[in-house]
Scaffold this motif. Structure first.
Motif, mmCIF file in Angstrom:
data_model
loop_
_atom_site.group_PDB
_atom_site.id
_atom_site.type_symbol
_atom_site.label_atom_id
_atom_site.label_comp_id
_atom_site.label_asym_id
_atom_site.label_seq_id
_atom_site.Cartn_x
_atom_site.Cartn_y
_atom_site.Cartn_z
ATOM 1 N N TYR A 114 -72.858 -2.832 -26.119
ATOM 2 C CA TYR A 114 -72.338 -2.245 -24.889
ATOM 3 C C TYR A 114 -72.749 -0.780 -24.825
ATOM 4 N N TYR A 115 -73.530 -0.431 -23.811
ATOM 5 C CA TYR A 115 -74.033 0.937 -23.677
ATOM 6 C C TYR A 115 -73.142 1.783 -22.775
ATOM 7 N N GLY A 116 -72.583 1.196 -21.708
ATOM 8 C CA GLY A 116 -71.692 1.975 -20.860
ATOM 9 C C GLY A 116 -71.483 1.370 -19.489
ATOM 10 N N ILE A 117 -70.574 1.985 -18.740
ATOM 11 C CA ILE A 117 -70.275 1.598 -17.368
ATOM 12 C C ILE A 117 -70.844 2.659 -16.432
ATOM 13 N N TYR A 118 -71.300 2.215 -15.258
ATOM 14 C CA TYR A 118 -72.024 3.075 -14.332
ATOM 15 C C TYR A 118 -71.588 2.831 -12.889
ATOM 16 N N LYS A 169 -69.678 7.835 -23.024
ATOM 17 C CA LYS A 169 -69.065 8.546 -21.900
ATOM 18 C C LYS A 169 -68.994 10.039 -22.176
ATOM 19 N N TYR A 170 -68.999 10.805 -21.088
ATOM 20 C CA TYR A 170 -69.025 12.267 -21.169
ATOM 21 C C TYR A 170 -67.630 12.879 -21.312
ATOM 22 N N TYR A 171 -66.606 12.127 -21.030
ATOM 23 C CA TYR A 171 -65.270 12.703 -20.909
ATOM 24 C C TYR A 171 -64.246 11.722 -21.478
ATOM 25 N N THR A 172 -63.071 12.225 -21.779
ATOM 26 C CA THR A 172 -62.022 11.381 -22.329
ATOM 27 C C THR A 172 -61.376 10.550 -21.229
ATOM 28 N N THR A 173 -60.651 9.542 -21.648
ATOM 29 C CA THR A 173 -59.915 8.725 -20.678
ATOM 30 C C THR A 173 -58.865 9.570 -19.965
ATOM 31 N N ALA A 174 -58.268 10.508 -20.687
ATOM 32 C CA ALA A 174 -57.292 11.401 -20.052
ATOM 33 C C ALA A 174 -57.962 12.252 -18.968
ATOM 34 N N ASP A 175 -59.166 12.737 -19.241
ATOM 35 C CA ASP A 175 -59.907 13.483 -18.225
ATOM 36 C C ASP A 175 -60.183 12.603 -17.009
ATOM 37 N N HIS A 176 -60.548 11.366 -17.265
ATOM 38 C CA HIS A 176 -60.785 10.427 -16.163
ATOM 39 C C HIS A 176 -59.530 10.232 -15.333
ATOM 40 N N ARG A 207 -61.337 1.215 -15.611
ATOM 41 C CA ARG A 207 -60.758 2.145 -16.573
ATOM 42 C C ARG A 207 -60.895 1.668 -18.017
ATOM 43 N N ASP A 208 -60.590 0.402 -18.313
ATOM 44 C CA ASP A 208 -60.678 -0.078 -19.689
ATOM 45 C C ASP A 208 -62.108 -0.067 -20.200
ATOM 46 N N TRP A 209 -63.040 -0.388 -19.312
ATOM 47 C CA TRP A 209 -64.443 -0.353 -19.722
ATOM 48 C C TRP A 209 -64.894 1.077 -20.001
ATOM 49 N N LEU A 210 -64.416 2.016 -19.212
ATOM 50 C CA LEU A 210 -64.760 3.418 -19.451
ATOM 51 C C LEU A 210 -64.137 3.903 -20.756
ATOM 52 N N ASP A 211 -62.927 3.460 -21.034
ATOM 53 C CA ASP A 211 -62.261 3.857 -22.267
ATOM 54 C C ASP A 211 -63.076 3.422 -23.487
#
Length: 411
Positions: free
Chosen positions: A194-198, A376-383, A367-371
């Motif tokens: 898994y590389y990331g969500i876009y 990712k560039y930022y924390t889930t809290a930042d998101h 959100r869960d995929w970003l977590d």
């Protein structure tokens, strides 16, 4: 020129960090499963017939951009090719050349002869470890399409912690009568990891032109940044050269419809879009429509709405040196007045409640995929903070613009 006008942002509009989605997003899998919402045999959406009045019905977007869908792309790339991509990103050489993909799958559907390249501004957005991409289906076989697309783009910039700006802005523009790329979010796996969500987006090309203007009007030249020809290789570009040769309004009228230009700039100013033509002369296309002449088209909408968190920014507060054609056209009293009228119209159509409802649903979807996103560039809290800010921004911007329009229409 009209005077700048300011407004105090409204208080938080009943937002609760524990809000749940306003509708079922269709995301039942957990990060890592790579689940899909399609029929594995066909690659088509299970709901082949969008409800009447839905975005897919009205805007004719491919089913891969349906809003309740999170398409999952799985690419196998040879080690040498992947290292070459990483090297291009690390050195920021700006090559952005296509590299072959050994195997391609999206939600159980496979396709041969697929290519991938880096996307984005190497001087500004190539930071951290999360690369952005364009996947092409036509580099080897120019007649090949994937669900009607020649390319799809994967955008995830460090400055959009919501990861929702592209799809929100695209829908805002289309609801107000302006062409905009179809967009949702998508997942990317590289070599089984898994590389990331876009943000998952349509690329402006021949199919995009046909969808927005019809086949009979899709043959004109399409220019990225207003000068870089993106279709019709070898075409006569003398008209666009003439366009850039003069900034006098009397010379510009012959190239297209100023009303389209003004309405599009006003739509950008309404959101606002901090990286489009309206304010920076950067991310946009000009299309030379066979009958209407030059038309402005918005593109790459990740720097919209709460970007810079300036919901009371004046629509006339632009950097005029970057947008000489806009300066010339809006320097005419009739088009300055028309610009204000368009802002008033878009402010009335600024459905903050609906946009907030959509963002809540999409946030639950991503959100869960970003977590779990390893790049990712930022924390889930930042998101989470960014999403709350975005939700509030819709209300603040609408309130400001309604007051701004009342003030300026009375002048």
């Amino acid at each position: 020129m009209l005077l700048l006008w300011a407004c105090t942002p409204t208080a938080l509009v009943g937002l609760d960090t524990d809000d749940t989605a306003a509708r079922d997003t269709g995301l039942e899998d957990v990060p890592g499963d790579g689940g899909d919402d399609t029929d594995d045999d066909t690659g088509e959406s299970e709901d082949d017939d969008p409800e009447e009045g839905s975005d897919e019905d009205l805007w004719d977007c491919s089913e891969i951009f349906e809003q309740d869908r999170l398409p999952t792309y799985r690419l196998t790339i040879a080690d040498a090719e992947w290292r070459a991509i990483e090297r291009e990103f690390a050195t920021r050489d700006g090559t952005k050349g296509y590299h072959p993909v050994e195997a391609f799958e999206m939600d159980g559907e496979t396709l041969p002869d697929v290519s991938i390249r880096l996307k984005g501004n190497e001087g500004y957005s190539w930071v951290g470890t999360k690369m952005q991409f364009v996947i092409s289906f036509v580099e080897v076989n120019e007649d090949q399409r994937f669900h009607g697309q020649r390319h799809v783009a994967f955008d995830a910039t460090w400055y959009d912690a919501t990861l929702l700006n592209n799809r929100t802005a695209s829908r805002f523009l289309r609801r107000n009568g302006h062409p905009a790329p179809c967009a949702n979010n998508g997942l990317l796996y590289i070599n089984d990891a898994y590389y990331g969500i876009y943000a998952h987006m349509e690329e402006p090309d021949r199919e995009y032109l046909e969808r927005n203007f019809g086949k009979e009007f899709a043959d004109g030249n399409l220019y990225k940044y207003g000068y870089e020809l993106k279709n019709n290789p070898g075409a006569d570009t003398s008209r666009v050269q003439g366009w850039w040769s003069s900034y006098n309004y009397a010379d510009l009228e012959a190239y297209g419809d100023p009303d389209q230009w003004v309405s599009e700039w006003a739509a950008e100013a309404t959101m606002p879009d901090w990286d489009g033509y309206w304010i920076s002369g950067h991310n946009y296309f000009i299309y030379d429509h066979p009958e209407r002449g030059f038309m402005y088209l918005a593109w790459d909408l990740d720097a919209t709405f709460s970007y810079y968190n300036a919901m009371s920014y004046d629509p006339f507060g632009v950097y005029w040196d970057y947008v000489p054609h806009e300066r010339s056209v809006l320097g005419e009293a009739e088009w300055e007045e028309r610009f204000v009228e368009y802002i008033a119209q878009y402010a009335e159509n600024y459905d903050a409640e609906l946009m907030e409802e959509e963002v809540v649903a999409w946030d639950e979807q991503v959100r869960d995929w970003l977590d779990q996103d390893p790049n990712k560039y930022y924390t889930t809290a930042d998101h989470d903070t960014a999403v709350l800010t975005l939700r509030q921004a819709f209300h603040d911007r609408r309130d400001f613009l309604l007051a701004w329009a009342d003030y300026n229409l009375d002048r």
